[in-house]
Design a protein around this motif. Sequence first.
Motif, PDB file in Angstrom:
ATOM      1  N   SER A  25     -56.011  86.308  26.208  1.00  0.00           N
ATOM      2  CA  SER A  25     -55.941  87.620  25.549  1.00  0.00           C
ATOM      3  C   SER A  25     -56.133  88.745  26.559  1.00  0.00           C
ATOM      4  N   SER A  26     -57.065  88.549  27.499  1.00  0.00           N
ATOM      5  CA  SER A  26     -57.265  89.568  28.523  1.00  0.00           C
ATOM      6  C   SER A  26     -56.005  89.761  29.359  1.00  0.00           C
ATOM      7  N   SER A  27     -55.315  88.649  29.652  1.00  0.00           N
ATOM      8  CA  SER A  27     -54.073  88.757  30.411  1.00  0.00           C
ATOM      9  C   SER A  27     -53.000  89.474  29.602  1.00  0.00           C
ATOM     10  N   HIS A  28     -52.967  89.251  28.296  1.00  0.00           N
ATOM     11  CA  HIS A  28     -52.045  90.023  27.451  1.00  0.00           C
ATOM     12  C   HIS A  28     -52.403  91.516  27.488  1.00  0.00           C
ATOM     13  N   ALA A  77     -47.647  93.267  23.355  1.00  0.00           N
ATOM     14  CA  ALA A  77     -48.669  92.598  24.165  1.00  0.00           C
ATOM     15  C   ALA A  77     -50.077  93.038  23.746  1.00  0.00           C
ATOM     16  N   ALA A  78     -50.254  94.332  23.461  1.00  0.00           N
ATOM     17  CA  ALA A  78     -51.565  94.815  23.014  1.00  0.00           C
ATOM     18  C   ALA A  78     -51.949  94.194  21.681  1.00  0.00           C
ATOM     19  N   LEU A  79     -50.978  94.068  20.782  1.00  0.00           N
ATOM     20  CA  LEU A  79     -51.251  93.457  19.480  1.00  0.00           C
ATOM     21  C   LEU A  79     -51.651  91.989  19.647  1.00  0.00           C
ATOM     22  N   ALA A  80     -50.980  91.277  20.589  1.00  0.00           N
ATOM     23  CA  ALA A  80     -51.350  89.879  20.851  1.00  0.00           C
ATOM     24  C   ALA A  80     -52.783  89.790  21.370  1.00  0.00           C
ATOM     25  N   ALA A  81     -53.171  90.732  22.231  1.00  0.00           N
ATOM     26  CA  ALA A  81     -54.541  90.733  22.753  1.00  0.00           C
ATOM     27  C   ALA A  81     -55.543  90.978  21.637  1.00  0.00           C
ATOM     28  N   ARG A  89     -51.031  92.762  30.550  1.00  0.00           N
ATOM     29  CA  ARG A  89     -49.565  92.734  30.423  1.00  0.00           C
ATOM     30  C   ARG A  89     -49.085  93.973  29.677  1.00  0.00           C
ATOM     31  N   ALA A  90     -49.844  94.393  28.668  1.00  0.00           N
ATOM     32  CA  ALA A  90     -49.477  95.602  27.918  1.00  0.00           C
ATOM     33  C   ALA A  90     -49.530  96.819  28.826  1.00  0.00           C
ATOM     34  N   ALA A 148     -47.384  91.743  39.424  1.00  0.00           N
ATOM     35  CA  ALA A 148     -48.379  91.786  38.349  1.00  0.00           C
ATOM     36  C   ALA A 148     -47.926  90.933  37.171  1.00  0.00           C
ATOM     37  N   ALA A 149     -46.683  91.096  36.752  1.00  0.00           N
ATOM     38  CA  ALA A 149     -46.185  90.353  35.594  1.00  0.00           C
ATOM     39  C   ALA A 149     -46.193  88.854  35.848  1.00  0.00           C
TER      40      ALA A 149
END
Length: 954
Positions: free
Chosen positions: A824-827, A846-850, A830-831, A803-804
């Motif tokens: 962003s969806s991939s981040h 990762a959620a914050l980046a999204a 990733r979260a 997955a990663a």
Amino acid sequence: MEFRVLGPTEVTDGGRSLAIGGPKPRAALAALLLEANRIISVEGLVDAVWGEQPPPSAVNALQTYVSRLRRVLGAETLCRHPAGYRLVVEPDMIDARRFERLLAEGRAALAAGDPSAGHRAAEEALALWRGPALLDVTDAPFAQAEIARLGELRLVAAETRVEAMLALGDVTGGVAAARALVADHPLRERGVAHLMLALYRDGRQSEALATYHEARRLLVDGFGLDPGDELAALAQAILRQDPELLTAPPPGTPGTVPPTGPATSPPAGPAGASPTPASLPSRGSARSRLVVPLDRFVGRNRELAEIRRQLAAYRLVTLTGPGGSGKTRLAREVCRRLAQPVHVVELAGLHDANLLEATVAQAFGLAVLSDLDAVAATVGDAEVLLLLDNCEHLAGALADVVLRLLTDLPGLRVLATSQRPLGVGGERRFPVPPLPVDTMAVELFLDRAGAVAPDWRCGPEEHDVVIRICARLDGLPLAVELAAAQMAVLSPAQILDRLGRSLAITGTRRDLPDRHRSLDRAIDNSYRLLDSTQRDLFARLSVFADTFDLDAAEAVAGAGEDVLVPLTGLITGSLVSTTPATAATRRYRMLAILREYAGRLLGPVDRERLRHRHLDWALGLARAADQGLRGPDALRWYRTLGAEQANTRAALAFALAAGQPLAGMRLATDLSWYWYHRGHLREGVRWLRDTIDATPGAPPVDRARALTALASLLYLAGRLEESGTANRAALDLALTADDPAPVARAYIYEAYYLAMRGRAAEAAAAGENGVRYARRSGVDWLLSEALSTNGYLARARGDLGTAASTLDEAIRVGTRIGYRWSVSSSHWFRAKVAADAGAADAAYRAALAAVRGLDDLEDVTGWLAALHLLAGTLGMTGRATDGAVLLGAVAGIGGRAGYSPELMDPYDSPREIAAVTSPLSKTTYARAREVGLTMDREAVRAFLHRLTGDGSSA
């Protein structure tokens, strides 16, 4: 069949308007009507249509126009003759001839002692007028004499109506009607006499004499003339209260004054006559010239302050706006609140530019033959304000006059009202905006409604209806006042219902100038100032449902031709406005009232052709946007489609109504990605369902793309079973076509659906197919989405390493092409992978980046989903109270958008909620969530800014 020239040229048959074409066919028809039943040569018609310099193709073009007119009117009505053409009509088929007959009958009835019949005939005659005569050809030389003649007869008819009212004893109505005539034509002695007599019969002797003295002052100051003997004798009779005034026929009644003109029309003054100097009026007399309406001035505090500020800083300020926008009222209110002397020049009734200097001189108390040098010598360095009201029709000539005044009078400041700027160096233009709909416009409506319906009280439900009325009228003050006047006979709901069918409302107040007694009359004055190219563009721009940009105007209204010059003329003429100058691309807008008026200028064929062209333009725009939203310029495309929403909705509606459902389905499909990210789920589902249902035989690729788009919106709305059904149908269709791209998209959504139904192996196979078809298509944004989906699927299988790595590849592909949503969806995924692995801090980052990436795109649905995940990671990292605030914000904003991450993501949402609720008591959680419920998007950004403490906006 009826031919109408008392307003725009029109032909009706049984009450139905016939399509007679654009400006040039209308000019040809107008020329034929003026010579009805007489032969007019081809050369004469060419001169009428094109003037002195016709194009080489003029004769051929004329034959085309006449042939079309003959098809509409009939060959027996428009006859071909060796010497030219002849329009064969009975006199009463032409409204102008019928008007003249009714006027003659009315005056004959008055002369015979039957004022009731006279009044009825005069009312019928005046009701035939729909605006200035021959409105379509006001600039044509062949029409000038007839325009002037009919305009004069219209005044005679209005005066005849007043005479009949007075003879019938309707003193109140006579006062109002006569006052309106005198306001528009203060030098017509017959009208002045009518007003004097009406006021006297109403017991207002002092006002009657004041009316005489004002008329005498205008004549003496303006022309060096005394009033005629008849008017002076009437004043003497009023002064001695002659009893015969209560019974004698009104001045000008047939038998004493010819019916073809005014009793006395003052000449412009003898050539070579020397001016009669007069001293500058005192402060008090100067201010007494400022006439302010009796009704209450409503709102406009910001505008009043800004205009006063501009007058303090600049010497020439021009208030611009379309007819009815409140320019005059606002300007007079500004003047009323100033301490300095104010001199007023009312220009609405002045049409001879040669009289401008004399009229300005009169405002300063000088004789009419005084020039600007005399004004300068009289005023000197005094600080005074000159109000020039209703300048638009004389703007060119006024520019020279104003420039000389400002140069010669250092203490002078000029406030002008005009539909177009004067074009003088140093001029500051102040566009008068419409009234804010839900505040000032409503207040104005309620105030004016109270005058005609004093017993009416506006309850909460009717208040909402009044807001809708004001919104329908764009907050235009004249329109709001005319609508409020209908409260005398209609309820707010009835008024709104009528406005839903037509905005052509009229008023009943007789003290208003003629141009303000209906919306159409107000717009007529603006339309008359346009040249033929501007008129054509004005009509064609009505096809846009809301704002538009220059490219759209050229593609749709200009048929690909440059429209900048005529568009500039419409903007300077206040018929088109510009949106605030903050966007990179300027947008333009027509008020709904102007748009409806302009639309009525189009014939049915032209209107249909424009709507098809508008649909084609919308299809091209959406097709480009569908690709642009997946690239580095996505934010611009989101904003463009946001600005064009009204236009794309109109195009979709037209496609369905006009039997073009395939075009509608393609348009809806290309708009679906915008709807997806902006949260317009209900709207998108409705348009896609309607167009799909209307196109059962559409090409497989088109139908597959539309069904996939529908599936994506249903998925986002949490309607998973419906989404799966739609996508399965899309996949079956796509596999029959030779295009890998729609197959890849269908497999991507199929994989999501299967994964959420716990069918991991089938989901994995669908995901791999999605990647394979995406690589085959060569479309990188599609590959980025497919890889992101496969990363999600690997995570669902518990293979966190795969997955990663798959998500990292998706991020690289998306970053390379600037596809920020996919990144962003991939981040976001990733979260989730990090949370599965117990790496709470990594999940938070990762959620914050999204969240940040999606907020940069002004995305709605994806941003809310990422915000929901971020709330969960806050709970995982020991900040559950902050997470509860964000969950409240997601619920509040999502509820307003019709979107719920909990329905869209039933697999992970419970874990995210539990991570927040578990560490908190019910009371603490409820209190924090309540804080979030009150937040809007800007408040969320501020909250995240404080939360992260790194100075960057989330």
